[in-house]
Write an enzyme that holds these catalytic residues in place. Structure first.
Site, PDB file in Angstrom:
ATOM      1  N   GLY A   9       0.526  -1.283   0.011  1.00  0.00           N
ATOM      2  CA  GLY A   9       0.288  -0.031   0.061  1.00  0.00           C
ATOM      3  C   GLY A   9       0.632   1.243  -0.062  1.00  0.00           C
ATOM      4  O   GLY A   9       1.754   0.984   0.882  1.00  0.00           O
ATOM      5  N   GLY A 131      -3.910   6.865  16.189  1.00  0.00           N
ATOM      6  CA  GLY A 131      -2.809   6.836  15.215  1.00  0.00           C
ATOM      7  C   GLY A 131      -1.740   7.161  15.363  1.00  0.00           C
ATOM      8  O   GLY A 131      -1.318   5.817  15.453  1.00  0.00           O
ATOM      9  N   LYS A 202     -11.520  -0.399  17.457  1.00  0.00           N
ATOM     10  CA  LYS A 202     -10.500   0.032  18.124  1.00  0.00           C
ATOM     11  C   LYS A 202     -10.859  -0.025  19.699  1.00  0.00           C
ATOM     12  O   LYS A 202      -9.385  -0.860  20.126  1.00  0.00           O
ATOM     13  CB  LYS A 202     -10.369   1.600  18.677  1.00  0.00           C
ATOM     14  CG  LYS A 202      -9.889   2.351  16.915  1.00  0.00           C
ATOM     15  CD  LYS A 202     -10.485   2.994  16.410  1.00  0.00           C
ATOM     16  CE  LYS A 202      -9.768   3.608  15.448  1.00  0.00           C
ATOM     17  NZ  LYS A 202     -10.061   5.362  14.766  1.00  0.00           N
ATOM     18  N   GLY A 306      -3.735  10.974   9.821  1.00  0.00           N
ATOM     19  CA  GLY A 306      -3.143  11.206   9.351  1.00  0.00           C
ATOM     20  C   GLY A 306      -1.696  11.199   9.084  1.00  0.00           C
ATOM     21  O   GLY A 306      -1.328   9.905   9.838  1.00  0.00           O
TER      22      GLY A 306
END
Lengths: 442, 442
Positions: A9, A131, A202, A306
């Site tokens: 990816g 993240g 999560k 992000g």
């Protein structure tokens, strides 16, 4: 000898990871011992923001996960398939795996970790939750001596962004969602975020690590933020609360026992006291508050998504594997069997945690009712709650809305099943037009 | 085969550590592979809150650190000596070391880590900074791929407690210090805390890890909170700030270079904007905000001291060593030399960081002057600052105090050397009675 990375990816996170690998200055010297060996993409034609030799790039992802030269496979394609199959094939070929894929791990974690243990490889996933915020590794390592009591997180950036704007602007959910979609903070199909499923994935992962057992994802009680209105946020504010989408995993019994763990496991919008550390976590930030014995409360705060933050987490996992491989390769004599995995980094849970049904939850509630302004409706509500052992802290007619009287109720700690039975009865009352919202209170 | 622990010290933290070792249920299973093998104390007669077999306890600490059976020495006696000598002797005898001793590490870190590297052992110190808050290990491992830009911490609980009470009660420093001493939040000799030396020890350790170089402790610029008055806190509040004792380590140049790191390294009371994540860290809590590329800002928050939190950190270090020893002992063939240490956990800095002198710092300042109410004094101050390139954001006569006019100045970003030169000139002015306080603004 460099450690060879096979990257699956080259989207936002993959590109962020490559940028670190290609710019090792002022980072840990171990970064220089990593070699970006192969990059798997869906399309060779797509323009890329990082310049890589064409020989590195391939559309044959299978060839990467089976390549004998590859030490560590990094999966950042996301989604369930082919991610799951590629991870399993990489493991079968003896590769360590680093992934950001919360959806695949939350659903196929048992299968993936069983395979990893059998193959003697690591599957690390710091990037899957929060993240860039270090939380998986601190849970596994820094807090490993604690008996974890609760994990409470704001772990979905999109909903936190929407709720923060509803709080500061006084706007309604639908309008701000539309604006968030326009600005790129919410996806075109926002379901996974706003209905709480992303947060459920999560918290299932965090609960599994915190409480040392497997989690069946469908057992996570999950409510999103669509029902939260500007009116609720305004009333909550008056009562000293902000509304946050919390993901909660909590040990039901505080006593150490030999049996499997009994857990509360739930995602829902929640009234959080303004003085609580999670109340000031705003915008797309995430935070995870962990309570343990003997540590007390610690909180991890930072950017929940992000390219840069997520790549930071991916790289941490890669470097941790590389570091431990260096130790392993230099170890003392041992002539047979698979290498022993680091017992803090590896994941070897066998049993499933028992999830307590939501009806058994004991918590405080906030509820807002729209009623026909008939005399005595407050009395009727109060009597009905009382009949079902739902003790009230306050019941206030806050005003009129759409020609209906608006009544806000806050309960003491009550059993959720009792509260729901009372609500069913109230919903059937002639004087009650609708139950506009019910929210839990932290 | 269990890992044998030699514990030096059975005070608060030592006792907390023993309590975890003796109660492994619902903690990581690896806790059960640890054996409390020897406990060294100063006095056998002292009553203890944990029941240990008398055969475990000894006053001969040397015998523990030289015992061939001991794998890991845990030093929680504190202070410089005999802690330093015992740590060095343990290392010389091939023991891994876990310590909570920030004072010894900040001063003798170079000596201790050089010895540890030569001996092929770990010296871990999670408990030395931030009590139980995981910050050392996340810096070493979870954030290791980042180029760290700044570390900003509230890392002294006593001063944060005092400042929080000054903020909420409006009291003056001396009164609240006295009350804090009475309540046990400040020591009888509060110097190390209130003059910032404890925070200086800790930021030196964090900077060394974050920026990969050794630190000379005397180069940390250090100011305490004795000069902070109720008046300053009230003015700061009006301006939108709270006052916190911050410890700051900052990379001076943002560009990657080959040369040694140039760092700002300083501890001082600071005006923190109320919206900043560190502004709401109150009471004895600690928080460390780390900014890195590409992660952005992450913050670690929790209890900065106490038996439970500190023992949690000590145990994490012990378990990390045990985990890696299991890997090492199971590793592939290698016939000679000392084992390779995990490059993320070990500390092998050779060069010293260059600390930029405080005069070169560019920051905003807050200053409060008491002046004789002669006309034109604001003009004189303004002119003097202007002559020295100190650009002002505001200069306000806030009122009268002790028959003197009180003037509060806030600067734009200015060079500290210029600001100080201007202050020297102002101090000599006839119209100026005193410079009541000067504080930096974050």
């Amino acid at each position: 000898m460099a450690f060879k990375i096979g990257l699956l990816g080259l989207g936002t996170v993959g590109t962020g990871t490559v940028q670190i690998l290609l710019n090792p200055a002022q980072r840990h010297p171990l970064v220089q011992e990593l070699e970006l060996y192969r990059v798997g993409v869906r399309s060779l034609a797509k323009p890329r923001s990082v310049a890589l030799p064409p020989s590195l790039i391939t559309t044959d992802l299978d060839a990467i996960v089976t390549d004998p030269e590859v030490d560590i496979v990094v999966e950042v394609i996301g989604g369930l398939e082919p991610a799951r199959s590629l991870i399993l094939k990489a493991i079968a070929h003896g590769k360590h795996v680093v992934t950001a894929n919360k959806a695949a791990i939350a659903r196929y974690g048992a299968e993936i970790f069983t395979a990893a243990e059998a193959a003697g490889v690591y599957v690390l996933l710091e990037a899957a939750v929060g993240g860039g915020i270090p939380v998986i590794e601190p849970l596994k390592q820094s807090l490993c001596a604690n008996r974890i009591l609760t994990v409470t997180g704001i772990i979905n950036g999109t909903t936190n962004y929407i709720l923060t704007r509803m709080q500061t602007e006084g706007g309604d959910f639908a309008d701000i969602l539309a604006d968030a979609q326009r600005l790129g903070y919410a996806e075109a199909d926002p379901t996974a975020d706003v209905d709480g499923m992303d947060a459920a994935d999560k918290i299932a992962i965090l609960a599994s690590l915190a409480f040392g057992g497997r989690i069946k994802l469908p057992e996570v009680h999950c409510e999103g933020i669509r029902q939260v209105s500007a009116a609720d946020i305004a009333y909550a504010d008056k009562l000293g609360f902000v509304i946050k989408l919390l993901a909660v995993a909590k040990r039901e019994s505080q006593l150490p026992t030999e049996s499997t763990e009994q857990l509360q496991l739930r995602v829902h919008p929640t009234l959080v006291p303004k003085s609580h550390p999670l109340a000031s976590v705003n915008d797309v930030n995430n935070a995870i508050l962990i309570e343990g014995d003997p540590i007390g409360q610690v909180m991890f705060f930072g950017p929940g998504a992000g390219a840069g933050p997520t790549a930071s987490a991916i790289m941490a996992d890669i470097l941790n594997i590389a570091a431990i491989l260096k130790v392993q390769q230099s170890g003392t004599v041992r002539s047979h069997g698979t290498p022993v995995l680091d017992p803090l980094l590896a994941c070897s849970h066998q049993s499933y945690c028992t999830i307590v049904p939501i009806e058994a939850l004991v918590t405080r509630f906030y509820a807002r009712f729209l009623t026909r302004d008939s005399p005595g409706v407050i009395g009727k509500l109060g009597t009905c709650f009382g009949n079902h052992d739902v003790s009230l802290e306050s019941i206030v007619q806050t005003g009129l809305r759409d020609n209906l009287a608006e009544i806000v109720v806050v309960t003491h700690h009550v059993r959720e099943g009792n509260f729901r039975t009372a609500l069913d009865e109230i919903r059937a009352m002639e004087a009650v037009s609708s139950i506009a919202s019910t929210l839990r209170v932290l």
